[in-house]
Design a protein around this motif. Structure first.
Motif, mmCIF file in Angstrom:
data_model
loop_
_atom_site.group_PDB
_atom_site.id
_atom_site.type_symbol
_atom_site.label_atom_id
_atom_site.label_comp_id
_atom_site.label_asym_id
_atom_site.label_seq_id
_atom_site.Cartn_x
_atom_site.Cartn_y
_atom_site.Cartn_z
ATOM 1 N N LYS A 172 -2.566 -1.711 -5.633
ATOM 2 C CA LYS A 172 -3.054 -2.714 -4.703
ATOM 3 C C LYS A 172 -3.817 -2.104 -3.538
ATOM 4 O O LYS A 172 -4.527 -2.796 -2.830
ATOM 5 N N TYR B 203 -7.445 -2.902 -3.526
ATOM 6 C CA TYR B 203 -7.748 -4.255 -3.054
ATOM 7 C C TYR B 203 -7.838 -4.283 -1.530
ATOM 8 O O TYR B 203 -8.718 -4.911 -0.962
ATOM 9 N N ILE B 204 -6.910 -3.583 -0.892
ATOM 10 C CA ILE B 204 -6.893 -3.553 0.574
ATOM 11 C C ILE B 204 -8.166 -2.896 1.092
ATOM 12 O O ILE B 204 -8.794 -3.387 2.025
ATOM 13 N N SER C 57 -11.039 -5.283 0.548
ATOM 14 C CA SER C 57 -10.978 -6.391 1.506
ATOM 15 C C SER C 57 -11.455 -5.938 2.881
ATOM 16 O O SER C 57 -12.211 -6.631 3.549
ATOM 17 N N GLU D 117 3.124 -2.702 -0.178
ATOM 18 C CA GLU D 117 1.859 -3.145 -0.761
ATOM 19 C C GLU D 117 1.607 -4.621 -0.473
ATOM 20 O O GLU D 117 0.470 -5.019 -0.206
ATOM 21 N N THR D 118 2.668 -5.425 -0.519
ATOM 22 C CA THR D 118 2.532 -6.851 -0.197
ATOM 23 C C THR D 118 2.038 -7.020 1.233
ATOM 24 O O THR D 118 1.130 -7.815 1.496
ATOM 25 N N THR E 255 -1.584 -6.033 1.466
ATOM 26 C CA THR E 255 -2.408 -7.070 0.856
ATOM 27 C C THR E 255 -2.559 -8.253 1.805
ATOM 28 O O THR E 255 -3.658 -8.800 1.958
ATOM 29 N N SER F 142 -5.989 -9.614 3.412
ATOM 30 C CA SER F 142 -6.385 -11.015 3.267
ATOM 31 C C SER F 142 -6.702 -11.648 4.614
ATOM 32 O O SER F 142 -7.647 -12.425 4.732
#
Length: 191
Positions: A2, A5-6, A9, A155-156, A159, A163
């Motif tokens: 992940k 993704y960060i 983003s 990781e959550t 993320t 976001s």
């Protein structure tokens, strides 16, 4: 992972911020004080190397999967450059959008240091990580289960932070366009 993704983003948000500068809104042309404050703010972004830092982060984002530490260090650098910026006196919408961005960069910079993997181990690469995990498992057979839970939570959180930055991208792009902050569009352009 992940993490990529960060990074994406963060860079998408940075791209929105820096590529969005357009023509200055003319509604406030009679208010020389506000215009001067906004111009000074734009110059300070350039003088503090924030524009350059975003350009460097764009390059690092392309290799974030292979070199995540470089991206993390760039985020730290950006956080340090943003820290002394004062937004008092800016128009309310610009101040709010930029302060939110500054806060989000700080949150990501702080959170990455809270990763369940020691930073020196992470920085030393896969062999060091394998040795670290092997040692931890030898000391505690439950380590992997605990680690997976901790890493998942971390990781959550990353993320979620990524976001948040992405969601506020439209707002900051609009206010930067509205006030025509010069120079930012040179740092990050869409490829």
């Amino acid at each position: 992972m992940k993490l990529f993704y960060i990074f994406v983003s963060t860079m998408a948000f940075g791209g929105l911020v820096l590529t969005s500068c357009g023509e200055k809104e003319t509604a406030n042309e009679g208010d020389g004080g506000e215009e001067t404050t906004v111009e000074a703010f734009g110059k300070e972004l350039e003088d503090r190397g924030i524009v350059q830092a975003f350009g460097e982060m764009k390059e690092l984002a392309a290799n974030a999967r292979e070199e995540p530490i470089a991206m993390f260090k760039a985020m730290d650098d950006l956080d340090e450059r943003l820290e002394p910026l004062v937004t008092d006196g800016l128009p309310a919408d610009l101040k709010q959008a930029f302060d939110r961005f500054k806060s989000q960069v700080k949150e990501i910079a702080v959170n990455w240091k809270e990763m369940p993997i020691p930073l020196d181990v992470f920085e030393d690469g896969e062999a060091a990580l394998t040795a670290w995990v092997t040692e931890k498992v030898a000391d505690d057979p439950e380590f992997l289960a605990k680690f997976q839970k901790e890493m998942g939570a971390w990781e959550t959180k990353m993320t979620e932070l990524g976001s948040k930055m992405e969601e506020s991208g439209d707002e900051i792009r609009e206010v930067f366009e509205k006030y025509g902050i010069e120079g930012l569009n040179q740092s990050l352009k869409e490829d």
